[in-house]
Design an enzyme around this catalytic site. Structure first.
Site, PDB file in Angstrom:
ATOM      1  N   SER A  92       0.816  -1.222   0.000  1.00 41.53           N
ATOM      2  CA  SER A  92       0.000   0.000   0.000  1.00 41.53           C
ATOM      3  C   SER A  92       0.848   1.270   0.000  1.00 41.53           C
ATOM      4  CB  SER A  92      -0.927   0.012   1.222  1.00 41.53           C
ATOM      5  OG  SER A  92      -1.699  -1.155   1.259  1.00 41.53           O
TER       6      SER A  92
HETATM    7  N1  SAM Z   1      -0.702  -4.976   3.997  1.00 47.00           N
HETATM    8  C1  SAM Z   1       0.009  -5.282   2.796  1.00 47.00           C
HETATM    9  C2  SAM Z   1       1.420  -4.776   2.809  1.00 47.00           C
HETATM   10  O1  SAM Z   1       1.826  -4.105   3.768  1.00 47.00           O
HETATM   11  O2  SAM Z   1       2.132  -5.083   1.865  1.00 47.00           O
HETATM   12  C3  SAM Z   1      -0.688  -4.818   1.542  1.00 47.00           C
HETATM   13  C4  SAM Z   1      -1.866  -5.615   1.278  1.00 47.00           C
HETATM   14  S1  SAM Z   1      -2.458  -5.730  -0.352  1.00 47.00           S
HETATM   15  C5  SAM Z   1      -3.085  -4.134  -0.645  1.00 47.00           C
HETATM   16  C6  SAM Z   1      -3.882  -6.743   0.073  1.00 47.00           C
HETATM   17  C7  SAM Z   1      -3.533  -8.152   0.445  1.00 47.00           C
HETATM   18  O3  SAM Z   1      -4.710  -8.796   0.929  1.00 47.00           O
HETATM   19  C8  SAM Z   1      -3.029  -8.991  -0.725  1.00 47.00           C
HETATM   20  O4  SAM Z   1      -1.797  -9.567  -0.431  1.00 47.00           O
HETATM   21  C9  SAM Z   1      -4.113 -10.058  -0.888  1.00 47.00           C
HETATM   22  O5  SAM Z   1      -3.633 -11.293  -1.338  1.00 47.00           O
HETATM   23  C10 SAM Z   1      -4.656 -10.137   0.526  1.00 47.00           C
HETATM   24  N2  SAM Z   1      -6.001 -10.710   0.628  1.00 47.00           N
HETATM   25  C11 SAM Z   1      -7.050 -10.551  -0.213  1.00 47.00           C
HETATM   26  N3  SAM Z   1      -8.107 -11.244   0.246  1.00 47.00           N
HETATM   27  C12 SAM Z   1      -7.730 -11.851   1.391  1.00 47.00           C
HETATM   28  C13 SAM Z   1      -8.374 -12.709   2.328  1.00 47.00           C
HETATM   29  N4  SAM Z   1      -9.659 -13.089   2.167  1.00 47.00           N
HETATM   30  N5  SAM Z   1      -7.673 -13.140   3.402  1.00 47.00           N
HETATM   31  C14 SAM Z   1      -6.382 -12.762   3.581  1.00 47.00           C
HETATM   32  N6  SAM Z   1      -5.707 -11.968   2.730  1.00 47.00           N
HETATM   33  C15 SAM Z   1      -6.372 -11.518   1.649  1.00 47.00           C
END
Ligand code: SAM
Length: 242
Positions: A92
């Site tokens: 992000s």
């Molecule tokens: N917090 C992260 C970082 O610091 O890099 C950025 C997150 S990215 C915007 C969103 C993440 O949420 C992705 O890696 C995606 O695979 C994960 N994600 C999406 N749906 C999810 C779920 N149901 N459970 C867990 N993770 C999930």
């Protein structure tokens, strides 16, 4: 003797070069924090606060964001924007990471749940401030890379797990704070249940192609829920079978 001298010379050169590279990142990180503080000032009307807490500024100034992005993108690591981390996902934007962390109002005794580990960067920022961080990622390759990065950097207060974060992590509930870093159509009921009375959750809500808003959720001491819309945002979707 000659060989020893050459070895010492090579060691000196590599330490100098590595130090120089890390030094560049320190300056760039300082610049990133200044940019975030300026942007917080200009969006204070949305945020309901003029500046970030010192603990958040310190964490943003300390965690090496370049270690959480793929090698070929490291030169952009301290720009105030999201970056691809593979598998169609992103780390992000630093401003958003700082704002979401600040709105959680966590401290050294907090236990925090993160849904969407991604690169592990947000988990590291939380771990600089909180007592314990629990983080769930649905894509196993990303979870493995994040776990390795966090271990290499020496974080001992973060537990990682592969799974669907929609359902939270019951075993360690309740949490003082919950942060969701992927956009959900609505607030997942299991997460509301796992939030402690008096706790806070920050979550982007909205469809992937529609406007999403960062929502601050509060659970009062009687268990009643209130929500406040903070900012329009753009996040990847929360996936899963729910
Ligand atoms: N917090 C992260 C970082 O610091 O890099 C950025 C997150 S990215 C915007 C969103 C993440 O949420 C992705 O890696 C995606 O695979 C994960 N994600 C999406 N749906 C999810 C779920 N149901 N459970 C867990 N993770 C999930």
């Amino acid at each position: 003797m000659m060989q020893t001298k050459i070895l010492f010379f090579l060691l000196f050169v590599s330490v100098f070069l590595l130090g120089g590279e890390e030094g560049q990142y320190v300056q760039a990180r300082k610049g990133m924090v200044e940019t975030i503080e300026r942007e917080v000032g200009s969006t204070s009307g949305y945020l309901g606060r003029e500046r970030l807490k010192q603990s958040v500024i310190d964490a943003m100034g300390k965690v090496p964001r370049h270690r959480f992005v793929p090698q070929k993108r490291r030169k952009y690591a301290y720009e105030n924007r999201p970056l691809p981390i593979g598998h169609g996902q992103t780390i992000s934007q630093p401003y958003i990471v700082a704002v979401m962390t600040d709105l959680l109002d966590i401290n050294a005794s907090s236990r925090v749940l993160e849904v969407g580990t991604g690169s592990g960067y947000q988990a590291a920022i939380l771990a600089e401030i909180a007592k314990e961080v629990y983080t769930i990622e649905v894509i196993k390759e990303l979870a493995a890379t994040a776990e390795k990065t966090l271990r290499t950097l020496g974080y001992k207060n973060i537990r990682t797990r592969i799974g669907d974060g929609y359902y939270g992590w019951e075993a360690y509930a309740p949490y003082d704070a919950i942060i969701v870093t992927a956009a959900s159509g609505s607030i997942p009921p299991p997460l509301l249940k796992q939030l402690k009375p008096g706790g806070r959750m920050i979550i982007p809500v909205g469809g992937f192609s529609r406007v999403q808003h960062l929502i601050l959720v509060r659970k009062d001491l009687n268990g009643s829920i209130t929500t406040r819309q903070i900012l329009p945002v753009r996040f990847v979707p929360l996936t899963g079978k729910h």
